[in-house]
Design an enzyme around this catalytic site. Structure first.
Site, PDB file in Angstrom:
ATOM      1  N   HIS A  67      21.820 147.683 119.664  1.00 39.02           N
ATOM      2  CA  HIS A  67      23.139 147.227 120.122  1.00 39.02           C
ATOM      3  C   HIS A  67      23.421 145.777 119.724  1.00 39.02           C
ATOM      4  CE1 HIS A  67      22.705 150.670 123.116  1.00 39.02           C
ATOM      5  NE2 HIS A  67      23.738 150.970 122.353  1.00 39.02           N
ATOM      6  N   GLY A 144      36.762 160.623 117.679  1.00 45.27           N
ATOM      7  CA  GLY A 144      36.989 159.392 116.923  1.00 45.27           C
ATOM      8  C   GLY A 144      37.732 159.619 115.627  1.00 45.27           C
ATOM      9  N   ASP A 161      29.292 154.004 116.512  1.00 43.71           N
ATOM     10  CA  ASP A 161      28.042 154.192 117.264  1.00 43.71           C
ATOM     11  C   ASP A 161      27.953 155.667 117.645  1.00 43.71           C
ATOM     12  OD1 ASP A 161      26.956 153.176 120.622  1.00 43.71           O
ATOM     13  OD2 ASP A 161      25.841 154.035 118.916  1.00 43.71           O
ATOM     14  N   SER A 162      27.781 156.504 116.624  1.00 45.02           N
ATOM     15  CA  SER A 162      27.872 157.952 116.867  1.00 45.02           C
ATOM     16  C   SER A 162      26.491 158.590 116.877  1.00 45.02           C
ATOM     17  CB  SER A 162      28.704 158.598 115.751  1.00 45.02           C
ATOM     18  OG  SER A 162      27.924 158.641 114.564  1.00 45.02           O
ATOM     19  N   THR A 163      26.488 159.847 117.237  1.00 39.99           N
ATOM     20  CA  THR A 163      25.293 160.661 117.059  1.00 39.99           C
ATOM     21  C   THR A 163      25.089 160.865 115.562  1.00 39.99           C
ATOM     22  OG1 THR A 163      26.789 162.528 117.369  1.00 39.99           O
ATOM     23  CG2 THR A 163      25.409 161.921 119.253  1.00 39.99           C
ATOM     24  N   ASP A 164      24.038 161.582 115.214  1.00 35.09           N
ATOM     25  CA  ASP A 164      23.786 161.857 113.799  1.00 35.09           C
ATOM     26  C   ASP A 164      24.810 162.863 113.270  1.00 35.09           C
ATOM     27  OD1 ASP A 164      20.787 161.228 115.033  1.00 35.09           O
ATOM     28  OD2 ASP A 164      21.164 160.416 113.033  1.00 35.09           O
TER      29      ASP A 164
HETATM   30  N1  SAM Z   1      22.444 155.016 119.303  1.00 32.31           N
HETATM   31  C1  SAM Z   1      22.694 156.435 119.068  1.00 32.31           C
HETATM   32  C2  SAM Z   1      22.321 156.817 117.665  1.00 32.31           C
HETATM   33  O1  SAM Z   1      22.091 155.906 116.860  1.00 32.31           O
HETATM   34  O2  SAM Z   1      22.244 158.017 117.408  1.00 32.31           O
HETATM   35  C3  SAM Z   1      24.127 156.760 119.416  1.00 32.31           C
HETATM   36  C4  SAM Z   1      24.334 156.640 120.878  1.00 32.31           C
HETATM   37  S1  SAM Z   1      25.868 157.101 121.566  1.00 32.31           S
HETATM   38  C5  SAM Z   1      25.293 157.940 122.971  1.00 32.31           C
HETATM   39  C6  SAM Z   1      26.467 158.381 120.518  1.00 32.31           C
HETATM   40  C7  SAM Z   1      27.801 158.855 121.074  1.00 32.31           C
HETATM   41  O3  SAM Z   1      28.613 159.393 120.022  1.00 32.31           O
HETATM   42  C8  SAM Z   1      27.677 159.984 122.115  1.00 32.31           C
HETATM   43  O4  SAM Z   1      28.145 159.508 123.361  1.00 32.31           O
HETATM   44  C9  SAM Z   1      28.548 161.117 121.557  1.00 32.31           C
HETATM   45  O5  SAM Z   1      29.231 161.828 122.571  1.00 32.31           O
HETATM   46  C10 SAM Z   1      29.495 160.322 120.674  1.00 32.31           C
HETATM   47  N2  SAM Z   1      30.192 161.094 119.638  1.00 32.31           N
HETATM   48  C11 SAM Z   1      29.684 162.054 118.835  1.00 32.31           C
HETATM   49  N3  SAM Z   1      30.650 162.550 118.020  1.00 32.31           N
HETATM   50  C12 SAM Z   1      31.802 161.865 118.308  1.00 32.31           C
HETATM   51  C13 SAM Z   1      33.136 161.914 117.819  1.00 32.31           C
HETATM   52  N4  SAM Z   1      33.498 162.763 116.848  1.00 32.31           N
HETATM   53  N5  SAM Z   1      34.053 161.057 118.356  1.00 32.31           N
HETATM   54  C14 SAM Z   1      33.700 160.193 119.335  1.00 32.31           C
HETATM   55  N6  SAM Z   1      32.456 160.109 119.862  1.00 32.31           N
HETATM   56  C15 SAM Z   1      31.506 160.942 119.345  1.00 32.31           C
END
Ligand code: SAM
Length: 286
Positions: A67, A144, A161-164
């Site tokens: 972060h 997003g 800061d998304s998931t993979d």
């Molecule tokens: N630090 C983590 C990583 O590097 O994988 C990411 C952490 S954060 C919890 C990831 C967030 O992305 C999740 O809360 C998930 O719900 C969100 N997310 C996934 N796809 C998304 C999208 N299309 N739009 C917005 N948020 C999304």
């Protein structure tokens, strides 16, 4: 399973041929949200851990590295960031670090899954540390990609800061999304992205950099090693039409001092050094 079998384990199988496992020393939550399987549990080494679909998202123990590097690097390099957009970031850690910058006046956070926000507030309060209550934060529950397509933009920094790139996160790794993000940047704006661990997910970086090279005058990545993102340094995509990456160290040091930050990983020297890429990462750049 009997008590004599020892603790339960969560196994992360994000990568083919390689897994990592964590003891579940205390389980706080395990359920499906509308989008993904959400778990929050305590591990003896990393503290509380949030997983989505059994993939580590963030931990109390090492989230500071991730972060701090995805916020202070673009914000201090920019030098006059006022409006910041976070895509994802449901645990609140990214918002926590952005909001430490008193000069930032507005943060728009676009998170697809309200469940992640709600459960992170309750079970991972040390991640957000009150960020969700900051009047500067505007939380938008949306995809997003949809948001970026329709926003009026004007952001000085956009942080993905998304998931993979599997499941809901996949759309955030597309040329279309990056093009919309570029349009949403104010002049001199910077786009930074969570771009996986190059040693394990090299294609992700190559694909993002190919898109960034077509969009930005300066397209590269910078690195930091986050222990629970296994496989060595993690890459953060960097795209901008400004010369922000070349900010002199002494200017960065002055901005850092003025911001009054007390981070546990970021320093101006680490900032500059993070853009020095080893050979195997350079070979992934198009
Ligand atoms: N630090 C983590 C990583 O590097 O994988 C990411 C952490 S954060 C919890 C990831 C967030 O992305 C999740 O809360 C998930 O719900 C969100 N997310 C996934 N796809 C998304 C999208 N299309 N739009 C917005 N948020 C999304």
């Amino acid at each position: 399973m009997t008590a004599s079998d020892g603790p339960a384990w969560v196994r992360e199988s994000l990568h083919p041929h390689y897994n990592q496992s964590f003891t579940v020393d205390e389980l706080f939550y395990d359920s499906e949200t509308a989008h993904q399987r959400l778990k929050v549990f305590r591990n003896g080494t990393f503290g509380r851990i949030l997983t989505l679909d059994d993939v580590v998202q963030t931990t109390e123990g090492d989230n500071f590295i991730y972060h701090e590097m995805l916020t202070h690097v673009p914000i201090l390099a920019h030098g006059a960031a006022r409006r910041v957009c976070i895509v994802g970031g449901g645990d609140g850690g990214m918002a926590r670090e952005v909001l430490r910058h008193a000069a930032v006046t507005h943060v728009t956070m676009v998170e697809i899954d309200a469940g992640v926000v709600d459960f992170s507030k309750q079970y991972l309060p040390t991640l957000s540390q009150g960020a969700f209550d900051d009047p500067r934060l505007d939380l938008v529950i949306a995809d997003g990609a949809d948001f970026m397509r329709s926003t009026d933009g004007g952001f000085d920094v956009i942080i993905v800061d998304s998931t993979d790139p599997v499941g809901p996160g996949e759309v955030l790794f597309t040329d279309t999304f990056y093009g919309h993000a570029k349009r949403a940047l104010a002049p001199g704006g910077i786009l930074v992205t969570q771009n996986g661990v190059p040693f394990m997910q090299g294609d992700e970086l190559t694909n993002t950099m190919r898109a960034f090279r077509a969009l930005f005058a300066d397209a590269t990545c910078y690195l930091a090693t986050v222990p629970t993102y296994a496989g060595g340094p993690m890459a953060f995509g960097w795209g901008t039409d400004s010369a922000a990456r070349d900010v002199p160290l002494d200017v960065l040091q002055a901005r850092f001092a003025e911001a009054g930050l007390t981070p546990d990983y970021y320093t101006p020297e680490v900032h500059k050094a993070s853009f020095a890429l080893p050979g195997y990462v350079l070979k992934l750049m198009p």
